[in-house]
Design a protein around this motif. Structure first.
Motif, PDB file in Angstrom:
ATOM      1  N   SER A  24       0.791  -0.984  -0.058  1.00  9.60           N
ATOM      2  CA  SER A  24      -0.080  -0.304  -0.015  1.00  9.60           C
ATOM      3  C   SER A  24       0.904   1.281  -0.228  1.00  9.60           C
ATOM      4  O   SER A  24       1.887   1.242   0.337  1.00  9.60           O
ATOM      5  N   GLY A  25       0.503   2.287  -0.416  1.00 11.11           N
ATOM      6  CA  GLY A  25       1.152   3.516  -0.760  1.00 11.11           C
ATOM      7  C   GLY A  25       1.873   3.376  -1.906  1.00 11.11           C
ATOM      8  O   GLY A  25       1.747   2.585  -2.950  1.00 11.11           O
ATOM      9  N   PRO A  26       2.578   4.563  -2.251  1.00 10.44           N
ATOM     10  CA  PRO A  26       3.147   4.841  -3.654  1.00 10.44           C
ATOM     11  C   PRO A  26       4.314   3.692  -3.819  1.00 10.44           C
ATOM     12  O   PRO A  26       5.219   3.605  -2.761  1.00 10.44           O
ATOM     13  N   THR A  27       4.485   2.978  -4.468  1.00 14.48           N
ATOM     14  CA  THR A  27       5.530   1.947  -5.013  1.00 14.48           C
ATOM     15  C   THR A  27       5.973   2.050  -6.451  1.00 14.48           C
ATOM     16  O   THR A  27       5.474   2.698  -7.313  1.00 14.48           O
ATOM     17  N   SER A  28       7.171   1.605  -6.595  1.00 21.84           N
ATOM     18  CA  SER A  28       7.846   1.832  -7.976  1.00 21.84           C
ATOM     19  C   SER A  28       7.390   0.549  -8.616  1.00 21.84           C
ATOM     20  O   SER A  28       7.649  -0.642  -8.222  1.00 21.84           O
ATOM     21  N   SER A  29       7.058   0.864  -9.801  1.00 25.00           N
ATOM     22  CA  SER A  29       6.864  -0.364 -10.585  1.00 25.00           C
ATOM     23  C   SER A  29       8.043  -1.166 -10.990  1.00 25.00           C
ATOM     24  O   SER A  29       8.162  -2.380 -11.590  1.00 25.00           O
ATOM     25  N   SER A  30       9.344  -0.523 -10.773  1.00 31.57           N
ATOM     26  CA  SER A  30      10.432  -1.523 -11.067  1.00 31.57           C
ATOM     27  C   SER A  30      11.103  -2.050  -9.924  1.00 31.57           C
ATOM     28  O   SER A  30      11.971  -2.792 -10.055  1.00 31.57           O
ATOM     29  N   TYR A  31      10.313  -2.190  -8.740  1.00 33.94           N
ATOM     30  CA  TYR A  31      10.607  -3.029  -7.806  1.00 33.94           C
ATOM     31  C   TYR A  31      10.381  -4.560  -8.023  1.00 33.94           C
ATOM     32  O   TYR A  31       9.141  -4.717  -8.106  1.00 33.94           O
ATOM     33  N   ALA A  32      11.382  -5.380  -7.564  1.00 31.59           N
ATOM     34  CA  ALA A  32      11.145  -6.738  -7.346  1.00 31.59           C
ATOM     35  C   ALA A  32      10.442  -6.866  -6.104  1.00 31.59           C
ATOM     36  O   ALA A  32      10.852  -6.047  -5.159  1.00 31.59           O
ATOM     37  N   VAL A  47      13.714 -17.210  -0.219  1.00 29.37           N
ATOM     38  CA  VAL A  47      12.884 -18.261  -0.501  1.00 29.37           C
ATOM     39  C   VAL A  47      12.594 -18.157  -2.069  1.00 29.37           C
ATOM     40  O   VAL A  47      12.823 -18.995  -2.822  1.00 29.37           O
ATOM     41  N   ALA A  48      12.018 -16.813  -2.474  1.00 28.71           N
ATOM     42  CA  ALA A  48      11.653 -16.742  -3.769  1.00 28.71           C
ATOM     43  C   ALA A  48      11.578 -15.116  -4.203  1.00 28.71           C
ATOM     44  O   ALA A  48      11.394 -14.625  -3.243  1.00 28.71           O
ATOM     45  N   ALA A  49      11.842 -14.785  -5.225  1.00 30.70           N
ATOM     46  CA  ALA A  49      11.608 -13.420  -5.801  1.00 30.70           C
ATOM     47  C   ALA A  49      10.855 -13.527  -7.192  1.00 30.70           C
ATOM     48  O   ALA A  49      11.135 -14.456  -7.906  1.00 30.70           O
ATOM     49  N   ILE A  50      10.336 -12.263  -7.517  1.00 31.22           N
ATOM     50  CA  ILE A  50       9.780 -12.138  -8.816  1.00 31.22           C
ATOM     51  C   ILE A  50      10.121 -10.631  -9.489  1.00 31.22           C
ATOM     52  O   ILE A  50      10.212  -9.651  -8.707  1.00 31.22           O
ATOM     53  N   ARG A  51      10.323 -10.462 -10.679  1.00 29.36           N
ATOM     54  CA  ARG A  51      10.729  -9.803 -11.217  1.00 29.36           C
ATOM     55  C   ARG A  51       9.511  -8.475 -11.172  1.00 29.36           C
ATOM     56  O   ARG A  51       8.461  -9.068 -10.981  1.00 29.36           O
ATOM     57  N   TRP A  52       9.833  -7.387 -11.608  1.00 29.11           N
ATOM     58  CA  TRP A  52       8.928  -6.164 -11.409  1.00 29.11           C
ATOM     59  C   TRP A  52       7.623  -6.429 -12.317  1.00 29.11           C
ATOM     60  O   TRP A  52       6.372  -6.085 -11.713  1.00 29.11           O
ATOM     61  N   ASN A  53       7.927  -6.968 -13.380  1.00 32.50           N
ATOM     62  CA  ASN A  53       6.615  -7.201 -14.312  1.00 32.50           C
ATOM     63  C   ASN A  53       5.947  -8.616 -13.946  1.00 32.50           C
ATOM     64  O   ASN A  53       4.966  -8.893 -14.796  1.00 32.50           O
ATOM     65  N   GLY A  54       6.552  -9.244 -13.219  1.00 35.45           N
ATOM     66  CA  GLY A  54       5.903 -10.645 -12.803  1.00 35.45           C
ATOM     67  C   GLY A  54       6.305 -11.713 -14.065  1.00 35.45           C
ATOM     68  O   GLY A  54       5.791 -12.984 -13.902  1.00 35.45           O
ATOM     69  N   THR A  90       8.814 -24.701   8.294  1.00 38.98           N
ATOM     70  CA  THR A  90       8.422 -24.024   9.396  1.00 38.98           C
ATOM     71  C   THR A  90       9.307 -22.677   9.836  1.00 38.98           C
ATOM     72  O   THR A  90      10.493 -23.003   9.659  1.00 38.98           O
ATOM     73  N   ALA A  91       8.874 -21.730   9.720  1.00 33.55           N
ATOM     74  CA  ALA A  91       9.450 -20.126  10.161  1.00 33.55           C
ATOM     75  C   ALA A  91       8.429 -19.272   9.781  1.00 33.55           C
ATOM     76  O   ALA A  91       7.382 -19.441   9.387  1.00 33.55           O
ATOM     77  N   VAL A  92       8.992 -17.859  10.256  1.00 35.62           N
ATOM     78  CA  VAL A  92       8.397 -16.820   9.928  1.00 35.62           C
ATOM     79  C   VAL A  92       8.886 -16.403   8.811  1.00 35.62           C
ATOM     80  O   VAL A  92      10.051 -16.262   8.130  1.00 35.62           O
ATOM     81  N   TYR A  93       7.698 -16.075   7.699  1.00 35.37           N
ATOM     82  CA  TYR A  93       7.840 -15.656   6.154  1.00 35.37           C
ATOM     83  C   TYR A  93       7.782 -14.133   6.320  1.00 35.37           C
ATOM     84  O   TYR A  93       6.817 -13.541   6.765  1.00 35.37           O
ATOM     85  N   TYR A  94       8.715 -13.530   5.559  1.00 31.57           N
ATOM     86  CA  TYR A  94       8.696 -12.176   5.445  1.00 31.57           C
ATOM     87  C   TYR A  94       8.714 -11.722   4.019  1.00 31.57           C
ATOM     88  O   TYR A  94       9.351 -12.277   3.052  1.00 31.57           O
ATOM     89  N   CYS A  95       7.872 -10.757   3.750  1.00 33.74           N
ATOM     90  CA  CYS A  95       7.688 -10.249   2.168  1.00 33.74           C
ATOM     91  C   CYS A  95       8.505  -9.327   1.982  1.00 33.74           C
ATOM     92  O   CYS A  95       8.855  -8.402   3.247  1.00 33.74           O
ATOM     93  N   ALA A  96       9.084  -8.875   0.883  1.00 34.92           N
ATOM     94  CA  ALA A  96       9.901  -7.657   0.770  1.00 34.92           C
ATOM     95  C   ALA A  96       9.928  -7.139  -0.567  1.00 34.92           C
ATOM     96  O   ALA A  96       9.399  -7.692  -1.468  1.00 34.92           O
ATOM     97  N   ALA A  97      10.367  -5.997  -0.857  1.00 34.34           N
ATOM     98  CA  ALA A  97      10.398  -5.016  -1.903  1.00 34.34           C
ATOM     99  C   ALA A  97      11.760  -4.482  -2.157  1.00 34.34           C
ATOM    100  O   ALA A  97      11.860  -3.874  -1.150  1.00 34.34           O
ATOM    101  N   ASP A  98      12.150  -4.544  -3.280  1.00 38.06           N
ATOM    102  CA  ASP A  98      13.587  -3.675  -3.397  1.00 38.06           C
ATOM    103  C   ASP A  98      13.896  -3.510  -4.660  1.00 38.06           C
ATOM    104  O   ASP A  98      13.416  -4.250  -5.743  1.00 38.06           O
TER     105      ASP A  98
END
Length: 127
Positions: A24-32, A47-54, A90-98
């Motif tokens: 939520s909030g202003p995000t950059s379309s170029s962020y993975a 764990v996993a990452a996805i390109r900015w355009n999916g 089993t773990a705490v899963y954290y999402c991220a954007a960068d």
């Protein structure tokens, strides 16, 4: 920008869970975007990452073939479908954007601070 993760829970080995991470909030379309996890007493693990355009994804070897990461840019949301879960997931899963290119996320050490982090959601897999 805030990342809100959801979808964690308790599941038996072999079961499935689907995690969501809404930005939520202003995000950059170029962020993975992607996910890390941290088990008790262990370092943060990619764990996993996805390109900015999916269009492209990258997974750690231990989840390949079991986890699927997808992205809906219209909703600013990424989804991590986790199948055939194992107790070692089993773990705490954290999402991220960068802005770091998605294919390099697996190479960053625990000292690397992503631009944005979600609060984390607990995934527990019982044997």
């Amino acid at each position: 920008v805030q990342l809100q993760a959801s979808g964690g829970g308790l599941v038996q080995a072999g079961g499935s869970l689907k995690l969501s991470c809404a930005a939520s909030g202003p995000t950059s379309s170029s962020y993975a975007m992607g996910w890390f996890r941290q088990a008790p007493g262990k370092e943060r693990e990619f764990v996993a990452a996805i390109r900015w355009n999916g269009e492209s994804t990258y997974y750690t070897d231990s989840v390949k073939g079991r986890f699927t990461l997808s992205r809906d840019n219209a909703k600013n949301t990424v989804y991590l479908q986790m199948n055939s879960l194992k107790p070692e997931d089993t773990a705490v899963y954290y999402c991220a954007a960068d802005p770091l290119v998605y294919s390099r996320w697996a190479q960053v050490g625990p000292e690397y601070d992503m631009d944005y982090w979600g609060k984390g959601t607990q995934v527990t897999v019982s044997s």
